[in-house]
Design an enzyme around this catalytic site. Structure first.
Site, PDB file in Angstrom:
ATOM      1  N   SER A  29       0.813  -1.218   0.000  1.00  0.00           N
ATOM      2  CA  SER A  29       0.000   0.000   0.000  1.00  0.00           C
ATOM      3  C   SER A  29       0.842   1.263   0.000  1.00  0.00           C
ATOM      4  CB  SER A  29      -0.926   0.011   1.224  1.00  0.00           C
ATOM      5  OG  SER A  29      -0.160  -0.012   2.421  1.00  0.00           O
ATOM      6  N   HIS A  80      -1.975  -2.471  -6.334  1.00  0.00           N
ATOM      7  CA  HIS A  80      -2.496  -2.261  -4.983  1.00  0.00           C
ATOM      8  C   HIS A  80      -4.020  -2.320  -4.963  1.00  0.00           C
ATOM      9  CE1 HIS A  80      -3.411   0.617  -1.449  1.00  0.00           C
ATOM     10  NE2 HIS A  80      -3.343  -0.634  -1.022  1.00  0.00           N
ATOM     11  N   ASN A 101      -3.292   6.623  -0.094  1.00  0.00           N
ATOM     12  CA  ASN A 101      -2.725   6.735   1.249  1.00  0.00           C
ATOM     13  C   ASN A 101      -1.934   8.026   1.458  1.00  0.00           C
ATOM     14  OD1 ASN A 101      -3.664   4.502   2.740  1.00  0.00           O
ATOM     15  ND2 ASN A 101      -2.344   3.150   1.566  1.00  0.00           N
ATOM     16  N   GLU A 108      -4.798   0.557  -7.648  1.00  0.00           N
ATOM     17  CA  GLU A 108      -3.696   1.436  -8.032  1.00  0.00           C
ATOM     18  C   GLU A 108      -2.625   0.588  -8.710  1.00  0.00           C
ATOM     19  OE1 GLU A 108      -3.583   4.981  -4.689  1.00  0.00           O
ATOM     20  OE2 GLU A 108      -2.715   3.055  -4.146  1.00  0.00           O
TER      21      GLU A 108
END
Length: 382
Positions: free
Chosen positions: A116, A137, A187, A149
């Site tokens: 991540s 991801h 993130n 992602e």
């Protein structure tokens, strides 16, 4: 297509389900046979529930389960077209795994990590053929979350990137291609949702329930930041924040909160431990529903989120559409942040950030150069 998934935990099992549902032949590899058995049992439960809800029929359930096999020796992955690693978030462990994995698979096999936030470039550097390494991801739970992602390392070949995006698209997922920078899109851009809410609490402006209330009622978020941190787990959320903060050379924009650190130290991890920001053994506290206070909270958090999204665009982390898709499809934001900036007004965003900077004189509140330039040139996103 032959897919291998390394790691049979929740994420690995979810990725395997997605691939098998799309008709791929999937092998789940894990050294722990008990965990493998649990993965198989959990898939049976998940698919049986889908049958009960008439989402799939028994024939479809049989087709999906027949596409998955469970193995505990790496040699059984040798004929894979794509291997997706979904193990512990530790860069050295991942590098060691990829280096070993390369000795078992063919030179044409694509090697992917589901990390991540860790560097795909660093993972690729552990391989003799780094050009075939890429980040893929998924978000949890993988079968339900639309976004994936895709993260090319600086070594990743154009052919591998194109092939990977096609595979994920064929699996009926929304692809967001992102530069290999800490936190990728989601993130990274989502950090202010947590960090600014924590800062507002730390200053004594409002309590957890009131901040959550403001973000849900005025912002339309399904969960407030403290509810969401408790749902994710404070240990997990704090670790990501600390990792992003460290990876960005201690940029104050990403600074963690001692409030959350202390909860982690106390073992108050959220829903999974029964207590986090909220104590789930007692009645939930009532928020202060004062509209002026809610507006102050919402505007402060949303402008920091917009600023981070604009900065990601400015630094070419991803294209504008990918950034907005990542936030709506990856973490269920009610609107894309760049579209939200248009709605609120670029001038409003710049002035709000400047007000915060003038009040605090802290670099965390610096306005993104792109927003300032767009305001000067009277431009909008999209």
């Amino acid at each position: 297509m032959k897919i291998a998934v390394i790691g049979s935990g929740t994420m690995g099992s979810g990725i395997a389900q997605v691939a098998a549902t799309s008709g791929c032949e999937v092998k789940i590899y894990d050294t722990n046979q008990e965990v493998l058995a649990k993965s198989k049992a959990n898939l049976e439960i998940t698919l049986s529930k889908l049958v009960e809800k008439a989402k799939i029929d028994e024939a479809e359930k049989f087709r999906i389960t027949s596409n998955i096999s469970y193995v505990h020796t790496m040699g059984e992955l040798s004929h894979s077209d794509l291997v997706i690693e979904a193990i512990v978030e530790n860069i050295e462990i991942k590098r060691k795994l990829f280096s070993e994995l390369e000795t078992y698979v063919s030179p044409e096999t694509i090697l992917a990590s589901n990390t991540s936030s860790l560097s795909i470039t660093s993972i690729a550097a552990s391989c003799k053929k780094p050009e075939r390494v890429i980040g893929i991801h998924f978000f949890n739970p993988a079968p339900l979350m639309q976004l994936v992602e895709v993260v090319p390392a600086i070594q990743t070949s154009d052919e591998v990137l194109l092939f990977t995006t096609k595979i994920i698209s064929d699996w009926k997922k929304v692809v967001a291609v992102t530069k290999d920078t800490p936190g990728f899109i989601v993130n990274r851009v989502a950090r202010p949702f947590y960090s600014e809410a924590l800062r507002i609490y730390d200053e004594g402006v409002a309590d957890f329930a009131t901040i959550d209330f403001a973000m849900k009622t005025l912002g339309g978020f399904k969960m407030g930041p403290f509810e969401l941190m408790d749902f994710i787990g404070n240990d997990v959320n704090y670790a990501v924040t600390e990792s992003v903060f460290t990876s960005f050379y201690f940029d104050p924009k990403y600074k963690p909160s001692f409030t959350q650190k202390r909860l982690v130290e106390a073992g108050f991890l959220g829903r999974k431990s029964g207590r986090g920001f909220y104590n789930y053994a007692i009645e939930m506290p009532k928020p202060n529903e004062d509209l002026t206070l809610s507006k102050t909270i919402f505007e402060r958090v949303i402008v920091m989120l917009i600023n981070e999204a604009a900065d990601a665009l400015f630094l070419k982390v991803a294209f504008a559409n990918d950034i907005d898709n990542a936030m709506t499809k990856g973490v269920n934001y009610p609107k894309g942040l760049l579209a939200w900036a248009n709605e609120l007004g670029i001038q409003w965003c710049v002035e709000k950030l400047d007000d915060l900077y003038n009040e605090y004189h802290e670099d965390r509140y610096r306005c993104c150069a792109l927003l300032r330039k767009m305001n000067k040139e009277n431009k909008i996103f999209f």
